[in-house]
Write a protein that holds these residues in place. Structure first.
Motif, short mmCIF file in Angstrom:
data_model
loop_
_atom_site.label_atom_id
_atom_site.label_comp_id
_atom_site.label_asym_id
_atom_site.label_seq_id
_atom_site.Cartn_x
_atom_site.Cartn_y
_atom_site.Cartn_z
N LEU A 92 -9.47 22.82 21.89
CA LEU A 92 -8.66 22.29 20.80
C LEU A 92 -7.21 22.77 20.92
CD1 LEU A 92 -11.10 22.63 17.76
CD2 LEU A 92 -10.33 20.53 18.86
N SER A 93 -7.02 24.01 21.35
CA SER A 93 -5.65 24.50 21.52
C SER A 93 -4.93 23.75 22.63
CB SER A 93 -5.67 26.01 21.83
OG SER A 93 -5.97 26.76 20.68
N ALA B 74 -2.16 20.32 15.80
CA ALA B 74 -3.06 20.55 14.67
C ALA B 74 -3.03 22.02 14.28
CB ALA B 74 -4.48 20.13 15.04
N SER B 75 -3.07 22.90 15.27
CA SER B 75 -3.02 24.32 15.00
C SER B 75 -1.68 24.71 14.38
CB SER B 75 -3.24 25.12 16.29
OG SER B 75 -3.27 26.51 16.04
N LYS B 76 -0.61 24.10 14.85
CA LYS B 76 0.72 24.43 14.33
C LYS B 76 0.89 23.97 12.88
CE LYS B 76 2.85 24.36 18.90
NZ LYS B 76 3.72 23.61 19.84
N MET C 76 -10.39 37.93 15.45
CA MET C 76 -9.87 38.16 16.78
C MET C 76 -9.98 36.90 17.64
SD MET C 76 -11.35 40.59 19.84
CE MET C 76 -12.67 39.40 20.13
N ILE C 77 -11.12 36.23 17.57
CA ILE C 77 -11.29 34.99 18.34
C ILE C 77 -10.27 33.95 17.90
CG2 ILE C 77 -12.85 33.05 18.79
CD1 ILE C 77 -15.18 35.02 18.65
N TRP C 78 -10.09 33.80 16.60
CA TRP C 78 -9.11 32.83 16.10
C TRP C 78 -7.72 33.18 16.59
CZ3 TRP C 78 -10.94 32.95 10.27
CH2 TRP C 78 -12.23 32.43 10.20
N ALA C 79 -7.37 34.46 16.50
CA ALA C 79 -6.02 34.88 16.89
C ALA C 79 -5.76 34.61 18.36
CB ALA C 79 -5.84 36.38 16.58
N VAL C 80 -6.72 34.92 19.21
CA VAL C 80 -6.52 34.75 20.64
C VAL C 80 -6.47 33.27 21.02
CG1 VAL C 80 -7.52 35.12 22.93
CG2 VAL C 80 -7.54 36.97 21.25
N THR C 81 -7.45 32.51 20.56
CA THR C 81 -7.53 31.11 20.99
C THR C 81 -6.39 30.27 20.41
OG1 THR C 81 -9.09 30.61 19.19
CG2 THR C 81 -10.03 31.19 21.33
N ASP D 251 2.68 28.46 22.32
CA ASP D 251 2.68 27.94 23.69
C ASP D 251 4.04 28.09 24.36
OD1 ASP D 251 3.61 25.93 21.86
OD2 ASP D 251 3.48 24.46 23.46
N LEU D 252 5.12 27.94 23.59
CA LEU D 252 6.46 28.11 24.15
C LEU D 252 6.64 29.52 24.69
CD1 LEU D 252 9.36 27.16 24.66
CD2 LEU D 252 9.92 27.92 22.33
#
Length: 239
Positions: free
Chosen positions: A118-119, A125-127, A179-184, A191-192
């Motif tokens: 998804l990322s 969407a994440s942003k 932690m999983i949410w933060a990393v993924t 991304d920049l």
């Protein structure tokens, strides 16, 4: 806009018996138009936020007359809520596969792969979600405090059950999910930064697959689980 309203707008409601061909065609056009609008709005809201976005720009990005947007979504705020609803449903789907009877390593690997996919494919969407939270989360506070909290409690119980059975190392289950949410989600939201530090104009699909495999290894290692070859093969297929 409620979830049911979004489902109707996008044609996700059940087809009625005896639906005629013209009606079916109209439903298809409606669904396609709404999908185009939501995709364009997701991009514009990610770039400008709700306050800075305009219906004119969203219509231009969607390639539709502005009147079409107002036909499906009366106001910009309605459209913004629909985008958020769409994002939240999309994000909640992968975590539901974490079930007590599942193999911990496989379930966690699949969850990380889904989040990384998804990322890669839906970074805007994440942003949009991140921007909403950073600005106080006025549109999603009820969701965060009720729906997400309830779901996280349920999934934390699954991890606690695995821990009690000795199937994974002891961790604070809720913070393990954080932690999983933060990393993924970092690979979408920042991304920049990642591209600049790595000296890339764009991360290729092959690079994303390699990164996904590394994130899977780190998560499984934190849970005291082995990253078997078949799981690494899974991580290398980000879709």
């Amino acid at each position: 806009m409620t979830e049911s309203e979004v489902m109707v707008a996008t044609g996700q409601d059940a087809a009625e018996p005896g639906l005629t061909a013209p009606a079916s065609g109209q439903r298809r056009i409606r669904r396609e138009n709404v999908e185009r609008i939501l995709k364009a709005a997701e991009l514009v809201f990610a770039e400008a936020g709700c306050a800075g976005a305009t219906m004119t720009e969203i219509a231009d990005r969607a390639g539709l007359p502005k009147a079409n947007l107002h036909y499906y979504f009366r106001t910009k705020e309605d459209l913004y809520r629909a985008v958020l609803d769409n994002v939240l449903r999309m994000w909640l789907a992968p975590v539901r596969s974490i079930q007590p009877e599942a193999d911990p390593a496989t379930a966690l690997a699949e969850y990380v792969v889904a989040k990384m996919r998804l990322s890669r494919t839906r970074p805007n969407a994440s942003k949009v979600f991140a921007n909403e939270v950073l600005h106080g989360g006025g549109q999603i506070q009820d969701f965060l405090a009720r729906d997400l909290r309830q779901l996280l409690d349920q999934k934390a119980e699954v991890l606690d059950g695995w821990i009690a059975k000795g199937l994974m190392a002891p961790v604070d289950s809720r913070h393990f999910f954080f932690m999983i949410w933060a990393v993924t989600q970092h690979y979408a939201d920042f991304d920049l930064q990642i591209r600049m530090v790595l000296g890339r104009k764009k991360l290729s699909r092959q690079e994303y697959e390699r990164i996904t495999a590394e994130v899977v290894r780190m998560v499984l290692r934190a849970a005291g689980l082995n990253a078997a070859a078949d799981l690494m093969d899974l991580a290398g297929r980000t879709g």
